[in-house]
Motif scaffolding. Structure first.
Motif, PDB file in Angstrom:
ATOM      1  N   LYS A  71       0.533  -1.092  -0.080  1.00  0.00           N
ATOM      2  CA  LYS A  71      -0.155  -0.482  -0.314  1.00  0.00           C
ATOM      3  C   LYS A  71       0.625   1.071  -0.027  1.00  0.00           C
ATOM      4  O   LYS A  71       2.104   1.171   0.558  1.00  0.00           O
ATOM      5  CB  LYS A  71      -1.371   0.041   1.284  1.00  0.00           C
ATOM      6  CG  LYS A  71      -2.046  -0.941   1.367  1.00  0.00           C
ATOM      7  CD  LYS A  71      -2.404  -0.542   2.498  1.00  0.00           C
ATOM      8  CE  LYS A  71      -2.092  -1.328   3.792  1.00  0.00           C
ATOM      9  NZ  LYS A  71      -2.960  -1.522   4.744  1.00  0.00           N
ATOM     10  N   CYS A  82       4.527   0.774   2.181  1.00  0.00           N
ATOM     11  CA  CYS A  82       4.269  -0.551   3.200  1.00  0.00           C
ATOM     12  C   CYS A  82       3.208  -1.547   2.729  1.00  0.00           C
ATOM     13  O   CYS A  82       2.789  -1.506   2.048  1.00  0.00           O
ATOM     14  CB  CYS A  82       3.592  -0.132   4.810  1.00  0.00           C
ATOM     15  SG  CYS A  82       2.190   0.463   4.409  1.00  0.00           S
ATOM     16  N   ILE A  83       3.274  -2.945   3.423  1.00  0.00           N
ATOM     17  CA  ILE A  83       3.242  -4.442   2.221  1.00  0.00           C
ATOM     18  C   ILE A  83       2.062  -4.134   3.092  1.00  0.00           C
ATOM     19  O   ILE A  83       1.625  -3.373   4.781  1.00  0.00           O
ATOM     20  CB  ILE A  83       3.664  -5.018   3.841  1.00  0.00           C
ATOM     21  CG1 ILE A  83       5.495  -5.130   4.306  1.00  0.00           C
ATOM     22  CG2 ILE A  83       3.181  -6.716   3.537  1.00  0.00           C
ATOM     23  CD1 ILE A  83       5.600  -6.085   1.956  1.00  0.00           C
ATOM     24  N   GLU A  85       0.194  -6.144   4.782  1.00  0.00           N
ATOM     25  CA  GLU A  85      -0.615  -7.641   5.441  1.00  0.00           C
ATOM     26  C   GLU A  85      -1.610  -8.577   4.437  1.00  0.00           C
ATOM     27  O   GLU A  85      -1.460  -9.651   5.219  1.00  0.00           O
ATOM     28  CB  GLU A  85      -1.357  -7.148   6.674  1.00  0.00           C
ATOM     29  CG  GLU A  85       0.154  -6.476   7.570  1.00  0.00           C
ATOM     30  CD  GLU A  85      -0.250  -6.434   9.449  1.00  0.00           C
ATOM     31  OE1 GLU A  85      -0.372  -7.178   9.982  1.00  0.00           O
ATOM     32  OE2 GLU A  85      -0.249  -5.304   9.995  1.00  0.00           O
ATOM     33  N   TRP A  88      -0.788  -9.742   1.512  1.00  0.00           N
ATOM     34  CA  TRP A  88       0.432 -11.098   2.129  1.00  0.00           C
ATOM     35  C   TRP A  88      -0.381 -12.001   2.251  1.00  0.00           C
ATOM     36  O   TRP A  88       0.829 -13.193   2.250  1.00  0.00           O
ATOM     37  CB  TRP A  88       1.531  -9.636   3.195  1.00  0.00           C
ATOM     38  CG  TRP A  88       3.045 -11.036   2.849  1.00  0.00           C
ATOM     39  CD1 TRP A  88       3.481 -11.745   4.100  1.00  0.00           C
ATOM     40  CD2 TRP A  88       3.550 -10.830   2.411  1.00  0.00           C
ATOM     41  NE1 TRP A  88       3.948 -12.341   3.464  1.00  0.00           N
ATOM     42  CE2 TRP A  88       4.742 -11.207   2.375  1.00  0.00           C
ATOM     43  CE3 TRP A  88       3.922 -10.151   0.503  1.00  0.00           C
ATOM     44  CZ2 TRP A  88       5.898 -11.775   1.574  1.00  0.00           C
ATOM     45  CZ3 TRP A  88       4.893 -10.405  -0.196  1.00  0.00           C
ATOM     46  CH2 TRP A  88       6.406 -11.095   0.850  1.00  0.00           C
ATOM     47  N   LEU A  92       1.174 -16.062   1.864  1.00  0.00           N
ATOM     48  CA  LEU A  92       1.469 -16.781   1.708  1.00  0.00           C
ATOM     49  C   LEU A  92       0.413 -17.970   2.439  1.00  0.00           C
ATOM     50  O   LEU A  92       1.244 -18.841   1.536  1.00  0.00           O
ATOM     51  CB  LEU A  92       1.392 -16.041   3.887  1.00  0.00           C
ATOM     52  CG  LEU A  92       2.123 -17.255   4.704  1.00  0.00           C
ATOM     53  CD1 LEU A  92       4.407 -17.395   4.222  1.00  0.00           C
ATOM     54  CD2 LEU A  92       2.366 -16.607   5.780  1.00  0.00           C
TER      55      LEU A  92
END
Lengths: 110, 110
Positions: A71, A82-83, A85, A88, A92
């Motif tokens: 983002k 930033c990631i 989450e 992500w 994963l």
DNA sequence: TATATTAATCGTAATATTGCAATGTATTAA
DNA sequence: TTAATACATTGCAATATTACGATTAATATA
């Protein structure tokens, strides 16, 4: 034709491939690693850290952002990245499922 | 220039990117999944299973084989393919390390 | 307001990828 | 020896990717 026939694959196969493609350039790997390490950073940090030109980094950031893996929001003249989450963790999960297909120990092939 | 400046990245970043690139096409994802499911198979099986032309499948197999992710050996007129467990486990390790970089729960970015 | 800072976008060149028809090669079967 | 089978390779067209200089846009500061 340089174009992928995605219509003949499952949604899961296409999604894995899309995310893998994002991971398929060392600059994007480096960007993601840096973001994990620093939590947040701006484009200029990555230009220094990585050593590619600013438009090139910006382009890689755009791809990661389009996929939703990161983002970014404007802060003054810079943009804080930033990631993401949620995305992500979704990635994963997908990869775990795919990668942990355990090869059966007996396969008849040399 | 369509060419990756791999010399400015770490060996690990380049290796992750290389393997990710192999996973970056749904046909190769499908091939790997099928190999896990069946243990071994021949090119013709994949042509039927996936629905791309034989030269196309053959090309994807070649890429996977060049990377070391699969092995293939001639058996009569056909070629028997299977997962290369050692390389697969190596890839698994690399990706686990990369993917399980846990995002710190507090990042200041929307 | 003028200027600096930061990053996105545009345009372009070089190269890579995807897909397949046509063809070549190796092995088996008749 | 000939034909059939199974793949690999070649050559090509269409498209995608990587990289960057030049420019633009947006905000901050003097």
């Amino acid at each position: 034709m340089g174009i992928t026939k995605s219509e003949i694959f499952t949604e899961q196969q296409n999604e894995i491939a899309l995310i893998a493609k994002a991971f398929g350039h060392p600059a994007r790997v480096a960007i993601l690693q840096h973001l994990f390490k620093m939590q947040t950073c701006i484009c200029g940090d990555l230009v220094e850290e990585i050593g590619l030109a600013q438009p090139t980094i910006s382009q890689h950031l755009k791809e990661l952002k389009n996929l939703g893996l990161i983002k970014g929001n404007v802060e003054g003249t810079s943009v804080c990245y930033c990631i993401n989450e949620d995305k992500w963790n979704e990635a994963l999960g997908l990869f775990k499922e795919f990668l942990e297909l355990q090869p059966n120990t007996v396969n008849s092939c040399k």
